[in-house]
Structure formats: C-alpha cells, structure tokens
Scaffold this active site. Sequence first.
Site, PDB file in Angstrom:
ATOM      1  CG  ASP A   9      -1.741   1.331   1.441  1.00 34.85           C
ATOM      2  OD1 ASP A   9      -2.294   1.649   0.371  1.00 34.85           O
ATOM      3  OD2 ASP A   9      -1.795   1.731   2.467  1.00 34.85           O
ATOM      4  CG  ASP A  11      -1.840   7.716   1.100  1.00 32.03           C
ATOM      5  OD1 ASP A  11      -1.050   8.157   0.296  1.00 32.03           O
ATOM      6  OD2 ASP A  11      -3.187   7.805   0.494  1.00 32.03           O
ATOM      7  CG  ASP A  20      -5.735  12.089  -1.747  1.00 32.35           C
ATOM      8  OD1 ASP A  20      -4.920  12.215  -2.510  1.00 32.35           O
ATOM      9  OD2 ASP A  20      -6.613  11.158  -1.872  1.00 32.35           O
ATOM     10  CG  ASP A  95      -8.544   4.200  -2.711  1.00 30.03           C
ATOM     11  OD1 ASP A  95      -8.765   4.882  -4.015  1.00 30.03           O
ATOM     12  OD2 ASP A  95      -9.348   4.335  -1.994  1.00 30.03           O
TER      13      ASP A  95
END
Length: 275
Positions: A9, A11, A20, A95
């Site tokens: 992953d 973040d 973000d 994501d």
Amino acid sequence: MSGIVVIFDFDKTIIDCDSDNFVVDELGATDLFNQLLPTMPWNSLMDRMMKELHSQGKTIEDIVEVLKRIPIHPRVVPAIKSAHALGCELRIVSDANLFFIETILEHLGIRDCFSEINTNPGFVDEEGRLRIFPFHDFTKCSHGCNLCPPNMCKGVVIERIQASLSKEGNKKIIYLGDGSGDYCPSLKLSEGDHVMPRKNFPLWDLIIRNPMLIKAEIREWTDGEELEQILLHLVNTIGSTNNNNSAQLLSADCKLQTISAAAHETLPQVLSVTQ
C-alpha cells in the site's frame, strides 16, 4: 529472489501520512475540503480540490514541492532498495493517485524499484490542472465488493496479480498495508503468503477480530524500522527455503547481516491463533 512478490500500500505504509490530506492541508484548502467531504465521493472531491487550487493560482510545481516534503520514516527507502536488490518484484496497490505516487517515488529515487503501480489515475491536463479519476468507474458499474470503496477493490487487483503469477511457478506474496481497504486483498492471500498489517491501524484491527479468516502468515509492524527488519527477515526466510542457501541472499549492505540470532528473537512474532 525471483520467487517473491512484495506488494505495498502507499499512504501510511510507504509514506507516513495520507498524501491527499497532506497536499490539501499544505496548500491551505482544508476548510473547503471538510465542507465538501460529505457531499461527494473521495476521488471526485480530490479532483474538485485540484480544480479549486488551480483557480487560486496554485501550479503543478507547487503541488510537486509539497509532495517532496511528504513525511516518511528514514528506514522505508532502504528497506525498499534492499528488497529490490535481493531480486524481489515490488508492486504498489494504492487508493492514492498516480501523479502523487510517481512524484514521491521519483523524488525518493525508488521509482524504478517498482514494476507496477495500481492506483487511481492522476495526470496534468492541457490547462496545467491536475485531474484525478477513480480506478474503477463506479458510475458505469459496480465492482461488486461490499468490503471496498466504490472506486477500487484491491482484492480484484490481487486476484489479477495471482492469476498472472500462477503462470510463472510457485511465487510467494508479501502484502504490506494499514487501511480497511487492505483487508479484502489480505483475505485473498494463500497459505505460504505473508501479510504485514501496521499495528493499531484499521487493517490490523480487522484482522485480529478473526485471524482464522486469513490464510497467509500474519506479521505486524509499527514503524519503518520494524517494516525493514520484518520484511527483509521474511525475504531471507522465504529465499532460504526456496534456495537452501541463505548465505547468498543478503547483500553486503543489508542491515540484517549484522542482526544476531538473539536479535531475531526480539522481532514481532507471528500473530497467534487460538484453536
């Protein structure tokens, strides 16, 4: 170490924050972000925020400079470089978005370590504005997974990776993550694979509710130092099993060469499962 695929992953796993939120906060748009958050999907909101920042005169260069300041534990980059140098194939399933991820990886000097990045599309349009779109276009159809956000099911990505790896022989996966979106892909892992959830983060919380649902071996970690130690220890162990020659597996600058057997005993243990 061609038999090992390490999937990260991004973040709060490779970097120590949400990219973000970091960009929005650093460019002074937090209040508007929080105001709009209840009204639209996350990716649509980020695309809208990039439009607002562009209208305020913020440039792509401004965004890049913010991304270069992203917080990261000092042992994460050496861990990634060591795993890559040992022959592991490294991939990202995230994501976040492609522009943020590639900008950060290039700044850190590790973009070439990764053979694949699966994430939400992010690119600069002809007006110089950053556009962000969902990985899965949920406005046309659903990916059908109720565990994952509508824009991305990481489990679907893992199944695609597993299907491609099955054609290449017996390869083992090590999956590192922290968020609830990493739970679905963790459920897809097989016996002989490993999942590394970040302790006291949502993925870890979900796993410990019922560890029996996870077929892979579970190794928790807390920070970049433990990530490095545990990841390279697993790579060494899997490689030793596959090759019966652990002496050739670690490069001269690999930190684990200096870790004694006693030190290995202090590493976090596999999460036990009550029968």
